[in-house]
Write an enzyme that holds these catalytic residues in place. Structure first.
Site, PDB file in Angstrom:
ATOM      1  CG  ASP A  96      44.835  30.155  40.246  1.00 46.32           C
ATOM      2  OD1 ASP A  96      45.542  30.808  41.045  1.00 46.32           O
ATOM      3  OD2 ASP A  96      44.506  29.048  39.932  1.00 46.32           O
TER       4      ASP A  96
ATOM      5  CG  ASN B   8      47.542  29.844  44.155  1.00 45.84           C
ATOM      6  OD1 ASN B   8      46.615  29.784  43.456  1.00 45.84           O
ATOM      7  ND2 ASN B   8      47.518  30.210  45.467  1.00 45.84           N
TER       8      ASN B   8
ATOM      9  CG  ASP C 225      43.815  29.042  44.545  1.00 42.49           C
ATOM     10  OD1 ASP C 225      43.704  29.836  43.404  1.00 42.49           O
ATOM     11  OD2 ASP C 225      43.872  29.957  45.656  1.00 42.49           O
TER      12      ASP C 225
ATOM     13  CG  ASP D  11      47.054  34.384  42.664  1.00 45.38           C
ATOM     14  OD1 ASP D  11      47.769  34.793  41.785  1.00 45.38           O
ATOM     15  OD2 ASP D  11      46.835  33.149  42.575  1.00 45.38           O
TER      16      ASP D  11
ATOM     17  CG  ASP E 221      36.889  49.208  45.179  1.00 38.96           C
ATOM     18  OD1 ASP E 221      36.430  49.976  46.035  1.00 38.96           O
ATOM     19  OD2 ASP E 221      36.607  48.671  44.328  1.00 38.96           O
TER      20      ASP E 221
ATOM     21  CG  ASP F  72      31.760  50.171  47.329  1.00 36.38           C
ATOM     22  OD1 ASP F  72      31.488  49.745  46.310  1.00 36.38           O
ATOM     23  OD2 ASP F  72      30.913  49.690  48.315  1.00 36.38           O
TER      24      ASP F  72
ATOM     25  CD  GLU G  80      29.894  52.371  43.371  1.00 39.17           C
ATOM     26  OE1 GLU G  80      29.054  51.293  42.828  1.00 39.17           O
ATOM     27  OE2 GLU G  80      30.046  51.852  44.604  1.00 39.17           O
TER      28      GLU G  80
ATOM     29  CG  HIS H 248      33.169  45.684  40.377  1.00 42.10           C
ATOM     30  ND1 HIS H 248      33.430  46.941  40.207  1.00 42.10           N
ATOM     31  CD2 HIS H 248      32.365  45.369  41.458  1.00 42.10           C
ATOM     32  CE1 HIS H 248      33.117  47.564  41.221  1.00 42.10           C
ATOM     33  NE2 HIS H 248      32.240  46.897  42.067  1.00 42.10           N
ATOM     34  CG  ASP H 249      28.989  46.406  41.049  1.00 47.44           C
ATOM     35  OD1 ASP H 249      29.181  45.168  41.608  1.00 47.44           O
ATOM     36  OD2 ASP H 249      28.935  47.271  41.664  1.00 47.44           O
TER      37      ASP H 249
END
Length: 539
Positions: A21, A23, A25, A29, A98, A199, A241, A315-316
């Site tokens: 990150d 900024n 939040d 990013d 992606d 994907d 994928e 990520h899965d």
């Protein structure tokens, strides 16, 4: 033009929301990624695959896209994306986007138009069926639970969604859809991206009336058309994928003639630790001999016919060191073993963010989970009467949020990921497991990955060597060779947390150069310590 750069490349996957990150939040990013490019250059990777950063309502963490040609404000803007492509390129790193082409968000302008009327020009961009409320067209189920059909009363129709109800499936039988996709891809290619990850590409040719979701009859026709019109016009890497992939159709996907894709992600090895006929949540011990067989089959079947992707994590998926290794007493050793075992094989290796640090799974309270699949399975199974402790154990073991916790940069506040409150909790073990500590320790997991990446670029046997499995029935050791002309690469791994005897075939009992090991010392020739892995060059 050399279209094969990706054969000796190592690709690093970033989950942008959790990487860095910039900024405050609490959400990673694009400027955060830019600020960490020197770390990635130090690791030595060749390309960055970004999970989706397009505009999205984030129902499925960005895999529900509402605009393919703009950046979601949570990640920055198009100027940030262009800066990332340029600054990564100056470091020899390509950016892989992606692409989610099976479905869009229900907030995509195509779908908001499509549901206005049956006569709307965009209506046929999606899959619709007439019906009666309460009686779906058939029994197809969505991957995230519930029916795959959603009723729209004002139209008297159902639309088809293989994932969330907010992810309506695109109708690839409509040539206008394929043209829209083509133009969008060419637009990104103009911006200088280095490739695409596609994907669930094996789902795009679905025929729901015939209960066909994966591997529809027109699948390879569609992919070949897309490749011809887009990918073959640039020096790109493309990876699809394909959960339904097998060695036979993977040869079609990754044909060396370049007619479809560079490679696919296949998941045979990833599905081994679940009960036969069950879902991923139905846990079962890993059948080690089956793992050896599965990985070896892919190595042998695609040799000179196609190309493999090599991965343990994404990520899965849960963290491999927690899943099949030992994330406590032998976290460092087992993480190194997984790296050495995979990176000696033929194919393009993928490193998922934090894998090079040995990041681990988490055990959150239910209210701290964010993943839609996890939340849905908890509701479904507890309502169905499953024991809550068993449901939670499945989530601890297989939940997707295991991979989505913030990257652990240092021992400071929130692991150096953000100055604010992170969108999902940081793993509490970050004071011990972080990039700053790993880079300062020459014996760390990071440095093993760094060395493996360098070896792949130094020795042709890593790219072109023919694979042979050794000791296929050994219950503890995964060993294999890769041979190219007079050079042999030998990889020996103890997959378990006990000391085991080692007796190599006689033809390999000769002088060897040790390239890398999971332990600092060379060890005994005839014994492997817990999770000990060695890599040798012979000849």
């Amino acid at each position: 033009m050399d279209r094969q750069w990706w054969k000796q490349a190592v690709i690093y996957q970033i989950y942008p929301k959790s990487f860095q990150d910039s900024n405050g939040d609490g959400i990673g990013d694009l400027q955060g990624i830019i600020s960490r490019l020197d770390y990635l250059k130090e690791l030595g990777i060749d390309a960055l695959w970004l999970s989706p950063v397009y505009c999205s309502p984030q129902d499925d963490n960005g895999y529900d896209i509402s605009n393919y040609q703009d950046i979601d404000p949570m990640f920055g803007n198009l100027e940030d994306m262009e800066e990332l492509i340029k600054k990564a390129g100056s470091r020899g790193i390509r950016i892989i986007m992606d692409l989610v082409l099976n479905h869009t968000s229900d907030e995509h302008p195509w779908f908001t138009e499509a549901r206005k009327s049956k006569d709307n020009p965009y209506h046929d961009y999606y899959v619709w069926r007439d019906g009666v409320e309460g009686t779906a067209p058939n029994r197809l189920r969505a991957a995230f639970g519930g029916s795959a059909w959603e009723w729209v009363p004002e139209l008297g129709q159902y639309y088809f969604h293989q994932f969330s109800v907010k992810q309506p499936d695109l109708n690839w039988d409509n040539p206008k859809v394929r043209l829209e996709i083509r133009d969008m891809i060419l637009w990104w290619m103009e911006k200088g991206v280095g490739g695409f990850r596609l994907d669930v590409i094996d789902l795009v040719a679905k025929e729901p009336d015939r209960m066909i979701t994966a591997d529809g009859p027109r699948l390879h026709e569609f992919i070949q058309e897309l490749s011809r019109e887009t990918f073959q016009k640039g020096d790109l890497v493309t990876v699809g994928e394909a959960w339904s992939a097998n060695p036979d159709n993977a040869v079609r996907y990754s044909n060396p003639d370049g007619s479809e894709l560079s490679m696919v992600f296949q998941f045979e090895h990833i599905c081994l630790d679940q009960k036969k006929g069950g879902e991923k949540w139905d846990l079962a011990p890993l059948p080690f001999l089956e793992l050896k067989r599965a990985l070896s089959t892919w190595q042998e079947s695609l040799y000179l016919k196609g190309w493999n992707s090599l991965f343990w994590n994404n990520h899965d998926l849960p963290r491999i060191v927690s899943r099949w290794g030992n994330d406590k007493e032998y976290r460092i050793e087992s993480a190194k073993m997984f790296a050495i075992l995979l990176h000696g094989m033929q194919g393009t290796p993928y490193i998922y963010q934090g894998e090079e640090l040995g990041m681990t799974n988490v055990r959150y309270d239910m209210e701290d989970y964010r993943d839609i699949e996890t939340l849905n399975i908890y509701r479904e199974r507890t309502r169905a009467g499953y024991n809550e402790a068993d449901v939670m154990e499945s989530i601890y073991t297989k939940g997707r949020d295991n991979a989505r916790t913030p990257m652990q940069w240092n021992h400071g506040r929130e692991a150096g990921f953000t100055d604010g409150t992170p969108w999902i909790k940081v793993n509490p073990n970050y004071p011990e497991i972080n990039a700053e500590a790993a880079m300062a320790d020459e014996n760390s997991i990071f440095h093993v990955y760094q060395k493996l990446i360098g070896l792949r670029k130094t020795h042709d046997v890593f790219v072109d060597g023919k694979y042979r499995l050794l000791m296929p029935e050994d219950p503890d050791i995964f060993a294999y060779t890769r041979t190219l002309e007079e050079t042999t690469l030998l990889v020996i791994c103890n997959f378990h947390d006990k000391t085991v005897p080692l007796q190599l075939p006689k033809e390999l009992d000769r002088e060897k150069q040790q390239l890398i090991s999971s332990y600092m010392d060379e060890g005994q020739a005839d014994v492997l310590k817990p999770y000990e892995a060695r890599m040798y060059l012979i000849g």
